[in-house]
Design an enzyme around this catalytic site. Structure first.
Site, mmCIF file in Angstrom:
data_model
loop_
_atom_site.group_PDB
_atom_site.id
_atom_site.type_symbol
_atom_site.label_atom_id
_atom_site.label_comp_id
_atom_site.label_asym_id
_atom_site.label_seq_id
_atom_site.Cartn_x
_atom_site.Cartn_y
_atom_site.Cartn_z
ATOM 1 N N LYS A 79 5.646 17.695 -20.032
ATOM 2 C CA LYS A 79 5.687 16.777 -21.293
ATOM 3 C C LYS A 79 5.921 15.523 -21.238
ATOM 4 O O LYS A 79 6.020 14.673 -22.318
ATOM 5 C CB LYS A 79 7.039 17.432 -22.280
ATOM 6 N N ASP A 115 9.294 20.413 -32.135
ATOM 7 C CA ASP A 115 10.270 21.094 -30.722
ATOM 8 C C ASP A 115 11.167 20.571 -31.883
ATOM 9 O O ASP A 115 12.093 21.568 -32.033
ATOM 10 C CB ASP A 115 10.579 21.053 -29.657
HETATM 11 P P1 NAP Z 1 16.236 20.970 -19.838
HETATM 12 O O1 NAP Z 1 15.628 19.938 -20.122
HETATM 13 O O2 NAP Z 1 16.228 21.947 -18.200
HETATM 14 O O3 NAP Z 1 17.987 20.827 -19.987
HETATM 15 C C1 NAP Z 1 19.089 22.033 -19.830
HETATM 16 C C2 NAP Z 1 19.984 22.110 -20.030
HETATM 17 O O4 NAP Z 1 20.905 23.140 -20.059
HETATM 18 C C3 NAP Z 1 20.743 20.817 -19.813
HETATM 19 O O5 NAP Z 1 21.712 20.157 -21.058
HETATM 20 C C4 NAP Z 1 21.273 21.293 -18.678
HETATM 21 O O6 NAP Z 1 22.711 20.868 -18.436
HETATM 22 C C5 NAP Z 1 22.253 22.586 -19.279
HETATM 23 N N1 NAP Z 1 22.734 24.140 -18.853
HETATM 24 C C6 NAP Z 1 21.664 24.835 -17.442
HETATM 25 N N2 NAP Z 1 22.552 25.619 -17.062
HETATM 26 C C7 NAP Z 1 23.815 25.047 -17.476
HETATM 27 C C8 NAP Z 1 24.837 26.116 -16.810
HETATM 28 N N3 NAP Z 1 24.857 26.948 -15.865
HETATM 29 N N4 NAP Z 1 25.848 25.794 -16.967
HETATM 30 C C9 NAP Z 1 26.346 24.338 -18.645
HETATM 31 N N5 NAP Z 1 25.359 23.777 -19.141
HETATM 32 C C10 NAP Z 1 23.833 24.037 -18.335
HETATM 33 O O7 NAP Z 1 16.270 23.242 -20.114
HETATM 34 P P2 NAP Z 1 15.452 22.374 -21.754
HETATM 35 O O8 NAP Z 1 13.839 22.209 -22.158
HETATM 36 O O9 NAP Z 1 15.652 21.726 -22.919
HETATM 37 O O10 NAP Z 1 15.358 24.084 -22.629
HETATM 38 C C11 NAP Z 1 16.409 24.487 -22.484
HETATM 39 C C12 NAP Z 1 16.682 25.986 -22.760
HETATM 40 O O11 NAP Z 1 15.881 26.358 -24.472
HETATM 41 C C13 NAP Z 1 15.635 26.897 -21.894
HETATM 42 O O12 NAP Z 1 16.478 28.040 -22.319
HETATM 43 C C14 NAP Z 1 14.423 26.685 -23.296
HETATM 44 O O13 NAP Z 1 13.914 28.688 -23.009
HETATM 45 C C15 NAP Z 1 14.960 26.840 -24.483
HETATM 46 N N6 NAP Z 1 14.236 26.039 -25.192
HETATM 47 C C16 NAP Z 1 14.122 26.961 -26.122
HETATM 48 C C17 NAP Z 1 12.568 26.352 -27.405
HETATM 49 C C18 NAP Z 1 12.200 27.427 -28.277
HETATM 50 O O14 NAP Z 1 11.014 27.403 -28.961
HETATM 51 N N7 NAP Z 1 13.304 28.428 -29.195
HETATM 52 C C19 NAP Z 1 12.005 25.301 -27.102
HETATM 53 C C20 NAP Z 1 12.287 24.303 -25.762
HETATM 54 C C21 NAP Z 1 13.359 25.010 -24.974
HETATM 55 P P3 NAP Z 1 23.129 19.866 -17.268
HETATM 56 O O15 NAP Z 1 22.397 18.457 -17.737
HETATM 57 O O16 NAP Z 1 24.471 19.165 -17.274
HETATM 58 O O17 NAP Z 1 22.102 20.292 -16.187
#
Ligand code: NAP
Length: 290
Positions: A79, A115
């Site tokens: 991305k 998004d």
């Molecule tokens: P990302 O860039 O990897 O960000 C992950 C986030 O979650 C970070 O803030 C991370 O904190 C936090 N995190 C992960 N594991 C954690 C834990 N055990 N305890 C506390 N915080 C934790 O991922 P992303 O692309 O933003 O996606 C995040 C979620 O959204 C995923 O589940 C994805 O499937 C979902 N999503 C859904 C859609 C939709 O259309 N519904 C679209 C995009 C994403 P740190 O910074 O401390 O690592």
């Protein structure tokens, strides 16, 4: 002219291609969602999953721009890197710092990020007419949080508070929103007392962390006792469709917004960019969650 039909459109020399560039793609709902929508509107388009490595991304993107593609989606891990392969980038995508949708017109490629718009439309569809004059608390500061925060700032949210496990990333995101979007964001350290305090003035709570995602279905990013009835509670995790956080919020009488809504509406916004047509959102939703 196209009509609503259930017949698959035959692939021929006029077929417009669209696709998804990422790796791995095994889990993606996008091909089923978009192909069902094209079929329902009788549009001669076909959506293909295209697994591509980081090393090959620029070559593949350049090749696609020379073919009969109307555009494509981009997902993990490309991305950000795709931005170096495009002719122009929409200002919101530029502020977010990531592209998930590319259009190709007369060989020219433009990058967008749907998004945050997808999230805002899902919120609207759940009965929240606008984020204007609303105070938002975002849990997480990753890619999805960035898209949502920039979009809600753009749409006039009064205040955006960001809380993340790695606190420095929450501050970085709030600074970027204030500098590249609008002066409305701040960050708070993790912890129940800080959260309880912030939630008193919050209208909309959004989980953008992956906490609660299958197979950790019983986990929640926030203690149950902190969820109060006045909150609209949103979870962008879409597997399971009703996360533990949303179950608790529903039991407490909060309005809830599920992650599937964002998934469908970000796809609908991409569909509109490629075809110029309103997307059949109910059909797309049914394709991924019958
Ligand atoms: P990302 O860039 O990897 O960000 C992950 C986030 O979650 C970070 O803030 C991370 O904190 C936090 N995190 C992960 N594991 C954690 C834990 N055990 N305890 C506390 N915080 C934790 O991922 P992303 O692309 O933003 O996606 C995040 C979620 O959204 C995923 O589940 C994805 O499937 C979902 N999503 C859904 C859609 C939709 O259309 N519904 C679209 C995009 C994403 P740190 O910074 O401390 O690592």
């Amino acid at each position: 002219m196209s009509t609503t039909t259930d017949r698959p459109t035959p692939i021929d020399t006029r077929t417009k291609l669209v696709g998804l560039l990422g790796r791995p793609l095994g889990h993606s709902f996008s091909p089923a969602m978009h192909n069902r929508a094209f079929q329902a509107l009788g549009l001669n388009y076909c959506y293909l999953p295209i697994e591509v490595t980081t090393e090959d991304l620029a070559t593949v993107a350049a090749g696609i721009a020379k073919m009969n593609f109307a555009g494509y989606n981009v997902t993990i891990p490309h991305k950000i890197r795709i931005m170096d392969c495009l002719d122009s980038i929409d200002p919101l995508a530029q502020a977010i710092g990531a592209v998930n949708t590319v259009t190709i017109r007369n060989g020219r490629t433009t990058g967008f990020n749907t998004d945050g718009i997808g999230f805002a439309h899902a919120l609207e569809a759940a009965g929240e007419s606008s984020v204007e004059n609303k105070s938002v608390l975002i849990l997480g500061a990753g890619g999805a949080a960035r898209a949502i925060a920039m979009t809600l700032a753009d749409q006039g949210a009064t205040r955006i508070v960001i809380c993340n496990r790695t606190e420095s990333k929450a501050w970085d995101l709030s600074r970027d929103v204030n500098q590249q979007g609008r002066e409305c964001a701040t960050a708070i350290p993790l912890g129940a007392a800080n959260m309880a305090n912030a939630l008193q003035d919050t209208d909309i709570l959004i989980n953008t962390t992956s906490i609660g995602m299958h197979p950790q279905d019983q986990q929640s990013p926030i203690a149950n006792r902190l969820i109060q009835r006045h909150l609209v509670v949103c979870d962008i995790v879409y597997n399971p469709p009703l996360t533990h956080l949303l179950k608790v919020a529903q039991e407490k009488g909060c309005r809830i917004v599920r992650g599937i809504g964002m998934l469908v509406y970000q796809g609908a916004a991409s569909f509109q960019l490629w075809t110029g047509r309103d997307a059949p959102v109910d059909i797309m939703r049914h394709a991924i969650h019958p």
